[in-house]
Structure formats: C-alpha cells, structure tokens
Scaffold this motif. Structure first.
Motif, PDB file in Angstrom:
ATOM      1  N   GLU A   1      -9.736  -1.902  17.319  1.00  0.00           N
ATOM      2  CA  GLU A   1      -8.314  -2.029  17.057  1.00  0.00           C
ATOM      3  C   GLU A   1      -8.071  -2.322  15.589  1.00  0.00           C
ATOM      4  OE1 GLU A   1      -5.681  -4.548  19.354  1.00  0.00           O
ATOM      5  OE2 GLU A   1      -6.833  -4.018  21.129  1.00  0.00           O
ATOM      6  N   VAL A   2      -7.071  -1.669  15.052  1.00  0.00           N
ATOM      7  CA  VAL A   2      -6.685  -1.859  13.665  1.00  0.00           C
ATOM      8  C   VAL A   2      -5.204  -2.183  13.637  1.00  0.00           C
ATOM      9  CG1 VAL A   2      -6.507  -0.755  11.410  1.00  0.00           C
ATOM     10  CG2 VAL A   2      -8.425  -0.197  12.907  1.00  0.00           C
ATOM     11  N   ALA A   3      -4.849  -3.221  12.913  1.00  0.00           N
ATOM     12  CA  ALA A   3      -3.447  -3.604  12.804  1.00  0.00           C
ATOM     13  C   ALA A   3      -2.685  -2.596  11.956  1.00  0.00           C
ATOM     14  CB  ALA A   3      -3.329  -4.996  12.190  1.00  0.00           C
ATOM     15  N   LEU A   4      -1.435  -2.369  12.286  1.00  0.00           N
ATOM     16  CA  LEU A   4      -0.597  -1.422  11.563  1.00  0.00           C
ATOM     17  C   LEU A   4      -0.535  -1.745  10.077  1.00  0.00           C
ATOM     18  CD1 LEU A   4       1.376   0.944  11.459  1.00  0.00           C
ATOM     19  CD2 LEU A   4       3.189  -0.643  12.157  1.00  0.00           C
ATOM     20  N   ILE A   5      -0.438  -3.010   9.721  1.00  0.00           N
ATOM     21  CA  ILE A   5      -0.342  -3.378   8.307  1.00  0.00           C
ATOM     22  C   ILE A   5      -1.600  -2.963   7.548  1.00  0.00           C
ATOM     23  CG2 ILE A   5      -1.179  -5.751   8.582  1.00  0.00           C
ATOM     24  CD1 ILE A   5       1.542  -4.474   6.137  1.00  0.00           C
ATOM     25  N   HIS A   6      -2.744  -2.963   8.209  1.00  0.00           N
ATOM     26  CA  HIS A   6      -3.982  -2.535   7.558  1.00  0.00           C
ATOM     27  C   HIS A   6      -3.970  -1.024   7.318  1.00  0.00           C
ATOM     28  CE1 HIS A   6      -5.820  -6.480   7.841  1.00  0.00           C
ATOM     29  NE2 HIS A   6      -5.346  -6.535   9.074  1.00  0.00           N
ATOM     30  N   VAL A   7      -3.373  -0.282   8.237  1.00  0.00           N
ATOM     31  CA  VAL A   7      -3.232   1.161   8.053  1.00  0.00           C
ATOM     32  C   VAL A   7      -2.307   1.438   6.870  1.00  0.00           C
ATOM     33  CG1 VAL A   7      -2.405   3.314   9.098  1.00  0.00           C
ATOM     34  CG2 VAL A   7      -3.677   1.649  10.482  1.00  0.00           C
ATOM     35  N   VAL A   8      -1.203   0.719   6.795  1.00  0.00           N
ATOM     36  CA  VAL A   8      -0.264   0.871   5.683  1.00  0.00           C
ATOM     37  C   VAL A   8      -0.965   0.550   4.366  1.00  0.00           C
ATOM     38  CG1 VAL A   8       1.850  -0.034   4.636  1.00  0.00           C
ATOM     39  CG2 VAL A   8       1.778   0.427   7.095  1.00  0.00           C
ATOM     40  N   ASP A   9      -1.656  -0.573   4.334  1.00  0.00           N
ATOM     41  CA  ASP A   9      -2.383  -0.960   3.115  1.00  0.00           C
ATOM     42  C   ASP A   9      -3.372   0.123   2.698  1.00  0.00           C
ATOM     43  OD1 ASP A   9      -1.043  -3.367   2.946  1.00  0.00           O
ATOM     44  OD2 ASP A   9      -2.646  -4.510   3.926  1.00  0.00           O
ATOM     45  N   ARG A  10      -4.088   0.657   3.651  1.00  0.00           N
ATOM     46  CA  ARG A  10      -5.097   1.683   3.360  1.00  0.00           C
ATOM     47  C   ARG A  10      -4.459   2.951   2.812  1.00  0.00           C
ATOM     48  NH1 ARG A  10     -10.447   2.845   5.479  1.00  0.00           N
ATOM     49  NH2 ARG A  10     -11.155   4.406   4.005  1.00  0.00           N
ATOM     50  N   LEU A  11      -3.354   3.354   3.405  1.00  0.00           N
ATOM     51  CA  LEU A  11      -2.679   4.563   2.951  1.00  0.00           C
ATOM     52  C   LEU A  11      -2.067   4.404   1.562  1.00  0.00           C
ATOM     53  CD1 LEU A  11      -0.957   5.647   6.275  1.00  0.00           C
ATOM     54  CD2 LEU A  11      -2.821   6.828   5.108  1.00  0.00           C
ATOM     55  N   LEU A  12      -1.675   3.188   1.233  1.00  0.00           N
ATOM     56  CA  LEU A  12      -1.013   2.943  -0.054  1.00  0.00           C
ATOM     57  C   LEU A  12      -1.946   2.421  -1.141  1.00  0.00           C
ATOM     58  CD1 LEU A  12       2.373   1.374   1.127  1.00  0.00           C
ATOM     59  CD2 LEU A  12       1.917   3.740   0.448  1.00  0.00           C
ATOM     60  N   GLU A  13      -3.215   2.182  -0.828  1.00  0.00           N
ATOM     61  CA  GLU A  13      -4.108   1.523  -1.770  1.00  0.00           C
ATOM     62  C   GLU A  13      -4.293   2.279  -3.079  1.00  0.00           C
ATOM     63  OE1 GLU A  13      -7.806   0.815   0.209  1.00  0.00           O
ATOM     64  OE2 GLU A  13      -8.328   2.929   0.317  1.00  0.00           O
ATOM     65  N   ASN A  14      -4.200   3.583  -3.072  1.00  0.00           N
ATOM     66  CA  ASN A  14      -4.374   4.364  -4.296  1.00  0.00           C
ATOM     67  C   ASN A  14      -3.049   4.865  -4.859  1.00  0.00           C
ATOM     68  OD1 ASN A  14      -7.206   4.118  -4.325  1.00  0.00           O
ATOM     69  ND2 ASN A  14      -7.356   5.719  -2.783  1.00  0.00           N
ATOM     70  N   SER A  15      -1.959   4.320  -4.349  1.00  0.00           N
ATOM     71  CA  SER A  15      -0.636   4.734  -4.806  1.00  0.00           C
ATOM     72  C   SER A  15      -0.205   3.905  -6.001  1.00  0.00           C
ATOM     73  CB  SER A  15       0.387   4.562  -3.681  1.00  0.00           C
ATOM     74  OG  SER A  15       0.033   5.349  -2.574  1.00  0.00           O
ATOM     75  N   ALA A  16       0.780   4.421  -6.701  1.00  0.00           N
ATOM     76  CA  ALA A  16       1.334   3.701  -7.845  1.00  0.00           C
ATOM     77  C   ALA A  16       1.958   2.383  -7.388  1.00  0.00           C
ATOM     78  CB  ALA A  16       2.389   4.567  -8.526  1.00  0.00           C
TER      79      ALA A  16
END
Length: 71
Positions: A1-16
């Motif tokens: 199980e992965v928390a939604l906030i961790h998915v968000v963080d992962r998707l945004l980690e290389n963003s400006a």
C-alpha cells in the motif's frame, strides 16, 4: 500500500518549485451510491483528506482536489 500523498510527492519530485497537481474526482456521489461498504468508503475519504491536508502544509498546496457531484 502506498499513500496518495506519496504518489503526489513522487510525481512532483522533479517538477519546478511551486508546481501543483489537480486531482479531479468526477461523479463523487458514486462513492455513496455504488460502494455499500462503510469501511471502504471511509478509508477512501480518509486517504483523500489526509493527502490534501499534508499537501496544504507547504504553500502553495501541492495537491488541489476538485470534486464534482450530480444533483
């Protein structure tokens, strides 16, 4: 199980810096009409609210949640 906030963080980690994510939950009423299990519904709601709350801690909020409902 992965928390939604961790998915968000992962998707945004290389963003400006300041990049935000818009999560749209269309026909949100279906959570109540199609899901008879109270525990499942509550778990889903808790996950959404936890992610929004944690994302709001770093202005601007990294996650914006938009819910749509049919009348």
């Amino acid at each position: 199980e992965v928390a939604l906030i961790h998915v968000v963080d992962r998707l945004l980690e290389n963003s400006a810096p300041g990049t935000r994510m818009l999560l749209i939950a269309d026909q949100f009423e279906e959570l109540y009409t199609l899901c008879p299990d109270l525990a499942v519904r509550q778990g889903f709601l808790d996950e959404l609210l936890d992610a929004v709350h944690k994302a709001a801690g770093q202005p601007p909020a990294r996650l914006v949640l938009l819910l749509t409902l049919r009348a």
